[in-house]
Design an enzyme around this catalytic site. Structure first.
Site, PDB file in Angstrom:
ATOM      1  N   GLU A  44       0.822  -1.212   0.000  1.00  0.00           N
ATOM      2  CA  GLU A  44       0.000   0.000   0.000  1.00  0.00           C
ATOM      3  C   GLU A  44       0.860   1.268   0.000  1.00  0.00           C
ATOM      4  O   GLU A  44       0.517   2.250  -0.648  1.00  0.00           O
ATOM      5  CB  GLU A  44      -0.969   0.008   1.186  1.00  0.00           C
ATOM      6  CG  GLU A  44      -2.118  -0.975   1.050  1.00  0.00           C
ATOM      7  CD  GLU A  44      -3.017  -0.685  -0.152  1.00  0.00           C
ATOM      8  OE1 GLU A  44      -3.073   0.462  -0.624  1.00  0.00           O
ATOM      9  OE2 GLU A  44      -3.667  -1.636  -0.625  1.00  0.00           O
ATOM     10  N   TYR A 125      -6.289   7.072   3.801  1.00  0.00           N
ATOM     11  CA  TYR A 125      -6.548   5.999   2.840  1.00  0.00           C
ATOM     12  C   TYR A 125      -5.734   4.751   3.194  1.00  0.00           C
ATOM     13  O   TYR A 125      -6.265   3.643   3.284  1.00  0.00           O
ATOM     14  CB  TYR A 125      -6.232   6.444   1.395  1.00  0.00           C
ATOM     15  CG  TYR A 125      -6.046   5.241   0.530  1.00  0.00           C
ATOM     16  CD1 TYR A 125      -7.156   4.513   0.116  1.00  0.00           C
ATOM     17  CD2 TYR A 125      -4.767   4.740   0.230  1.00  0.00           C
ATOM     18  CE1 TYR A 125      -7.001   3.337  -0.601  1.00  0.00           C
ATOM     19  CE2 TYR A 125      -4.609   3.572  -0.474  1.00  0.00           C
ATOM     20  CZ  TYR A 125      -5.725   2.878  -0.895  1.00  0.00           C
ATOM     21  OH  TYR A 125      -5.571   1.702  -1.573  1.00  0.00           O
ATOM     22  N   ASP A 143      -9.745   5.458  -2.524  1.00  0.00           N
ATOM     23  CA  ASP A 143      -8.637   5.984  -3.330  1.00  0.00           C
ATOM     24  C   ASP A 143      -9.231   6.605  -4.593  1.00  0.00           C
ATOM     25  O   ASP A 143     -10.452   6.726  -4.712  1.00  0.00           O
ATOM     26  CB  ASP A 143      -7.599   4.890  -3.638  1.00  0.00           C
ATOM     27  CG  ASP A 143      -8.111   3.857  -4.628  1.00  0.00           C
ATOM     28  OD1 ASP A 143      -9.318   3.871  -4.964  1.00  0.00           O
ATOM     29  OD2 ASP A 143      -7.302   3.031  -5.091  1.00  0.00           O
ATOM     30  N   CYS A 195     -14.441   0.583 -14.720  1.00  0.00           N
ATOM     31  CA  CYS A 195     -14.943   1.961 -14.605  1.00  0.00           C
ATOM     32  C   CYS A 195     -13.754   2.905 -14.799  1.00  0.00           C
ATOM     33  O   CYS A 195     -13.375   3.661 -13.909  1.00  0.00           O
ATOM     34  CB  CYS A 195     -15.611   2.157 -13.242  1.00  0.00           C
ATOM     35  SG  CYS A 195     -16.581   3.661 -13.151  1.00  0.00           S
ATOM     36  N   CYS A 202     -19.251   0.038 -19.304  1.00  0.00           N
ATOM     37  CA  CYS A 202     -20.478  -0.174 -18.522  1.00  0.00           C
ATOM     38  C   CYS A 202     -21.163  -1.499 -18.868  1.00  0.00           C
ATOM     39  O   CYS A 202     -21.825  -2.101 -18.023  1.00  0.00           O
ATOM     40  CB  CYS A 202     -21.440   0.993 -18.719  1.00  0.00           C
ATOM     41  SG  CYS A 202     -20.710   2.571 -18.229  1.00  0.00           S
ATOM     42  N   CYS A 205     -20.011  -4.117 -16.558  1.00  0.00           N
ATOM     43  CA  CYS A 205     -19.957  -3.727 -15.146  1.00  0.00           C
ATOM     44  C   CYS A 205     -21.033  -4.432 -14.320  1.00  0.00           C
ATOM     45  O   CYS A 205     -22.210  -4.424 -14.696  1.00  0.00           O
ATOM     46  CB  CYS A 205     -20.130  -2.213 -15.037  1.00  0.00           C
ATOM     47  SG  CYS A 205     -20.093  -1.655 -13.327  1.00  0.00           S
ATOM     48  N   CYS A 211     -26.416   1.984 -11.518  1.00  0.00           N
ATOM     49  CA  CYS A 211     -25.540   3.143 -11.714  1.00  0.00           C
ATOM     50  C   CYS A 211     -26.284   4.365 -12.263  1.00  0.00           C
ATOM     51  O   CYS A 211     -26.738   4.367 -13.412  1.00  0.00           O
ATOM     52  CB  CYS A 211     -24.396   2.773 -12.644  1.00  0.00           C
ATOM     53  SG  CYS A 211     -23.232   4.139 -12.868  1.00  0.00           S
TER      54      CYS A 211
HETATM   55 FE1  SF4 Z   1     -18.704   2.821 -13.877  1.00  0.00          FE
HETATM   56 FE2  SF4 Z   1     -21.345   2.967 -13.613  1.00  0.00          FE
HETATM   57 FE3  SF4 Z   1     -20.305   2.280 -15.928  1.00  0.00          FE
HETATM   58 FE4  SF4 Z   1     -20.142   0.621 -13.871  1.00  0.00          FE
HETATM   59  S1  SF4 Z   1     -21.969   1.274 -14.925  1.00  0.00           S
HETATM   60  S2  SF4 Z   1     -18.498   1.120 -15.320  1.00  0.00           S
HETATM   61  S3  SF4 Z   1     -19.913   2.054 -12.162  1.00  0.00           S
HETATM   62  S4  SF4 Z   1     -20.075   4.234 -14.904  1.00  0.00           S
END
Ligand code: SF4
Length: 350
Positions: A44, A125, A143, A195, A202, A205, A211
């Site tokens: 870290e 952090y 972070d 992201c 997305c 994701c 989101c």
């Molecule tokens: Fe990022 Fe939202 Fe896209 Fe997922 S859906 S990659 S959290 S912007």
């Protein structure tokens, strides 16, 4: 809310976690190895402002040479500084040695965020990351990657740095009580792999259904960054002073003062560029100076153009320093700026 975010994210992490030399496999119990918190702490600290790719070889070299905190505590500061050379932000290396000695003296790492923060070089952090990852504490780890994911997930349009309070509260609200270390690392991996700053993926994701930024079509613009201010330009001169001694060709190296830029590192003598914008100081030796050109380097706070001048020593340069054999220059631990200047001088020497 917590489970609707953490469950799909942890499922995704179980399948997609990056294998990193300092990492426990997803879902595995905390390792019984007494050196485990040391490895998490070391990684870290190295990862502060530095990429995973840059950190990996340093982490492996450090843990091979100093496998636990007691070994690092017993090392000389100059050895550690030299081993850190090239990784940048050298105050981290000085604090690393101080913290290792404190931890070894108290018989091990503290396991709470509050006590971890008292160690040299550990900010909010890093203390939270170690508490969560090394000890499984339910700590909120934020972070730059996590900041981006959370700002997008909740469609936070307030610009940074003002948005940080809200981002932290939101991050706290979605952090689960169990698997907090995996959750923190899952958020980091999601931020760095999916992201991403530009063109977030997305479609891949696990949080796309939840989101807000994606739904409103504003994800890529978040988090809103403060207006950039131009970095100042600094100029200076480094002096390459050479002689042929008993060990063959040698160059004069100094150790920079403990405080200030690149503090405590071995370096070429220079004219005080870190304090003066015009680099107008005097060379540490009278004689014939040859201009070799210049190297450029960018620090967090400024760009530097460092001219390099060379002379053959006719006597001892002024001030403290040491003659270093050119054949072992790669062992001197020169920070990147001075390694660039040395390469220029050696290339021009033919
Ligand atoms: Fe990022 Fe939202 Fe896209 Fe997922 S859906 S990659 S959290 S912007």
């Amino acid at each position: 809310m917590t489970a609707s975010i953490s469950d799909p994210l942890l499922d995704w992490y179980d399948r997609n976690a990056r294998a990193l030399p300092w990492r426990n496999p997803p879902g595995a119990p905390l390792p019984a190895d007494p050196a485990w918190p040391y490895r998490v702490w070391l990684s870290e600290v190295m990862l502060q402002q530095t990429t995973v790719a840059a950190v990996k070889p340093y982490f492996e070299a450090f843990t091979a040479r100093w496998p636990d905190v007691e070994a690092l505590a017993a090392a000389g500061e100059d050895e550690v500084m030299a081993a850190w050379a090239g990784l940048g932000y050298y105050s981290r290396a000085r604090n690393l040695v101080k913290a290792a000695r404190e931890v070894a003296a108290r018989g091990g790492f503290p396991d709470s965020e509050e006590d971890l923060r008292k160690l040299p070089g550990l900010g909010a952090y890093t203390a939270a990351a170690i508490a969560a990852i090394a000890f499984g504490r339910c700590a909120v780890v934020v972070d730059a990657n996590v900041e981006r994911v959370v700002a997008r997930l909740f469609g936070i349009r307030e610009p940074l740095p003002g948005a940080r309070k809200q981002i932290r509260e939101r991050a706290g609200a979605i952090t689960p009580d169990t698997r907090a270390g995996d959750f923190a690392q899952a958020m980091m991996d999601l931020g760095s792999q999916v992201c991403t700053t530009k063109a977030p993926r997305c479609l891949l994701c696990p949080l796309s259904a939840q989101c807000d930024g994606r739904e409103k079509g504003i994800a890529e613009s978040l988090p809103v960054k403060p207006a950039k201010t131009a970095k100042p330009e600094r100029r200076g001169t480094a002096f390459w002073i050479e002689r042929t001694g008993e060990a063959g060709r040698e160059v004069w190296l100094v150790t920079r003062p403990g405080r200030g830029m690149l503090g405590g590192m071995r370096a070429l003598p220079d004219d005080g560029w870190s304090a003066q914008a015009d680099g107008s100081g005097q060379p540490p030796l009278a004689g014939e100076w040859e201009d070799l050109g210049a190297v450029r380097h960018t620090f967090t706070h400024a760009h530097l153009t460092l001219a390099v001048r060379r002379a053959q020593a006719q006597g001892e340069p002024t001030g403290d320093g040491e003659w270093w054999p050119l054949a072992r220059l790669d062992e001197a631990g020169l920070p990147t700026l001075f390694a660039k200047a040395a390469r220029l001088a050696l290339a021009r020497a033919g």
